[in-house]
Design a protein around this motif. Structure first.
Motif, short mmCIF file in Angstrom:
data_model
loop_
_atom_site.label_atom_id
_atom_site.label_comp_id
_atom_site.label_asym_id
_atom_site.label_seq_id
_atom_site.Cartn_x
_atom_site.Cartn_y
_atom_site.Cartn_z
N ARG A 234 0.86 -1.19 0.00
CA ARG A 234 0.00 0.00 0.00
C ARG A 234 0.89 1.23 0.00
N ILE A 235 1.69 1.34 -1.03
CA ILE A 235 2.62 2.44 -1.17
C ILE A 235 2.08 3.40 -2.21
N LEU A 236 2.11 4.68 -1.91
CA LEU A 236 1.48 5.68 -2.76
C LEU A 236 2.51 6.63 -3.37
N TYR A 237 2.09 7.30 -4.47
CA TYR A 237 2.90 8.32 -5.12
C TYR A 237 1.98 9.45 -5.53
N GLY A 238 2.41 10.68 -5.30
CA GLY A 238 1.61 11.81 -5.74
C GLY A 238 0.35 12.01 -4.91
N ILE A 239 -0.61 12.74 -5.47
CA ILE A 239 -1.85 13.08 -4.77
C ILE A 239 -2.72 11.83 -4.58
N TYR A 240 -3.33 11.74 -3.42
CA TYR A 240 -4.20 10.61 -3.13
C TYR A 240 -5.54 11.11 -2.62
N ALA A 241 -6.65 10.55 -3.15
CA ALA A 241 -7.99 10.89 -2.73
C ALA A 241 -8.71 9.62 -2.30
N HIS A 242 -9.52 9.72 -1.25
CA HIS A 242 -10.18 8.52 -0.73
C HIS A 242 -11.55 8.86 -0.16
N ASN A 243 -12.52 7.99 -0.42
CA ASN A 243 -13.87 8.16 0.10
C ASN A 243 -14.04 7.30 1.35
N ASN A 244 -14.14 7.94 2.49
CA ASN A 244 -14.20 7.22 3.76
C ASN A 244 -15.64 6.86 4.13
N ASP A 245 -16.25 6.07 3.28
CA ASP A 245 -17.64 5.66 3.47
C ASP A 245 -17.76 4.19 3.85
N GLY A 246 -16.64 3.59 4.26
CA GLY A 246 -16.65 2.18 4.61
C GLY A 246 -16.39 1.26 3.43
N VAL A 247 -16.38 1.83 2.23
CA VAL A 247 -16.10 1.05 1.01
C VAL A 247 -14.84 1.58 0.35
N GLY A 248 -14.84 2.87 0.05
CA GLY A 248 -13.65 3.52 -0.51
C GLY A 248 -13.18 2.89 -1.79
N ASP A 249 -11.87 2.67 -1.89
CA ASP A 249 -11.28 2.11 -3.11
C ASP A 249 -10.97 0.63 -2.96
N GLY A 250 -11.53 -0.02 -1.96
CA GLY A 250 -11.30 -1.45 -1.76
C GLY A 250 -10.12 -1.76 -0.86
N THR A 251 -9.38 -0.75 -0.43
CA THR A 251 -8.22 -0.99 0.43
C THR A 251 -8.44 -0.47 1.84
N SER A 252 -9.60 0.08 2.11
CA SER A 252 -9.84 0.70 3.40
C SER A 252 -11.25 0.42 3.89
#
Length: 308
Positions: A234-252
């Protein structure tokens, strides 16, 4: 932004550190795959204490394997090129089988073949992460025949040495807009940086306290250390956006709840972290979520020192 997605390791003659394989094409009858007279160019664009940025290019369309490993005294890979390539390919295939088995256990209907999943195709830019500081590494590549999954042609190799300490300052600006949050890694001039790997996590204050952590900084240090030494993907680069609705992008599984206080920590992943976390490569922000109308923008000047 809680994450716990693991992956296997690749080993070639020794433990391979920080290999991140990304597939950019699939092996199908329409794809041209040369296996003769293919030249692979390895351009090392950036080396720091914990990562290397490398560009790979070929003179002909071909599938090829890329990897990295610490050098070994008394070993010249070019003198044992055939064995070296076979061992590397065996390790990559073992890693592929582990991944494939996990996909099948989850009843995923379409599982990529070895070439599509583990090999590169065309010109790419690649980050090798989780490297050890002050260490000499071999970065190498070779063509693979996608029909036989055997090495084809020469071994291409470059040697690098990582910096002894991290010298790259990286700070993080943080925005919360309703259920969404955004992270902007920036340099000393405020420009967004997309070439340095980093990690982050959001956790509520109750979970930290119930876990027995003395302060949030101690919690984040433990989590980020796990990334470095246990190789979570779970390593990131650049800008990151995430929806904290319990589903998100599948990693959270983070789900913002009204009235709850949260801590979001970020750290540049350039060499193993020490505690307390160095201020020039991390930020920790505290905020209370007040529903969908929440709108915050936090800068490094508002970052915590790791305490409550």
């Amino acid at each position: 932004m809680t994450w716990l997605r693991n992956r296997g390791n690749l080993g070639v003659l020794a433990l391979v550190m920080g290999v991140w394989i990304i597939s950019f094409s699939a092996c199908n009858p329409e794809v041209v795959a040369h296996t003769k007279d293919v030249e692979i160019t390895i351009d090392v664009e950036q080396v720091s204490a914990g990562f290397a940025q490398v560009r790979f290019s070929t003179n002909k369309e071909a599938f090829y394997l890329i990897s990295i490993q610490p050098t070994q005294e008394g070993v010249d890979p070019q003198k044992i090129a055939k064995t070296f390539m076979l061992l590397s390919l065996d390790s990559a295939y073992a890693d592929y089988l582990y991944w494939r088995n996990k996909q099948l256990q989850q009843h995923i209907p379409f599982v990529a073949d070895f070439s599509s999943h583990s090999l590169q195709y065309g010109d790419i830019k690649h980050f090798f992460t989780l490297l050890q500081p002050g260490t000499e590494y071999w970065i190498y590549a070779f063509v693979v025949d996608p029909n036989t999954n055997k090495p084809a042609g020469k071994l291409f190799l470059e040697t690098i040495t990582t910096d002894s300490t991290s010298t790259i300052p990286l700070q993080f600006e943080y925005r919360v807009d309703g259920y969404w949050d955004y992270i902007y890694p920036v340099d000393s001039t405020g420009e967004v940086v997309s070439t340095i790997p980093w990690v982050c996590e959001t956790i509520d204050s109750i979970t930290i306290r119930e876990g027995g952590w003395r302060v949030p900084g101690e919690y984040f240090f433990s989590r980020f250390k796990d990334v470095y030494y246990e190789d979570y993907e779970r390593i990131l680069y650049g800008i990151y956006a995430h929806n904290n609705d319990g589903v998100g992008d599948g990693t959270s599984s983070t789900y913002f709840q009204e009235g709850v206080t949260y801590y979001t920590g970020m750290a540049a992943l350039d060499a193993p972290l020490v505690f307390p976390l160095p201020r020039h490569i991390y930020n920790i922000y505290r905020f209370t979520w007040h529903g969908d109308s929440t709108n915050l923008y936090l800068t490094p000047a508002q970052s915590l020192d790791g305490s409550w």
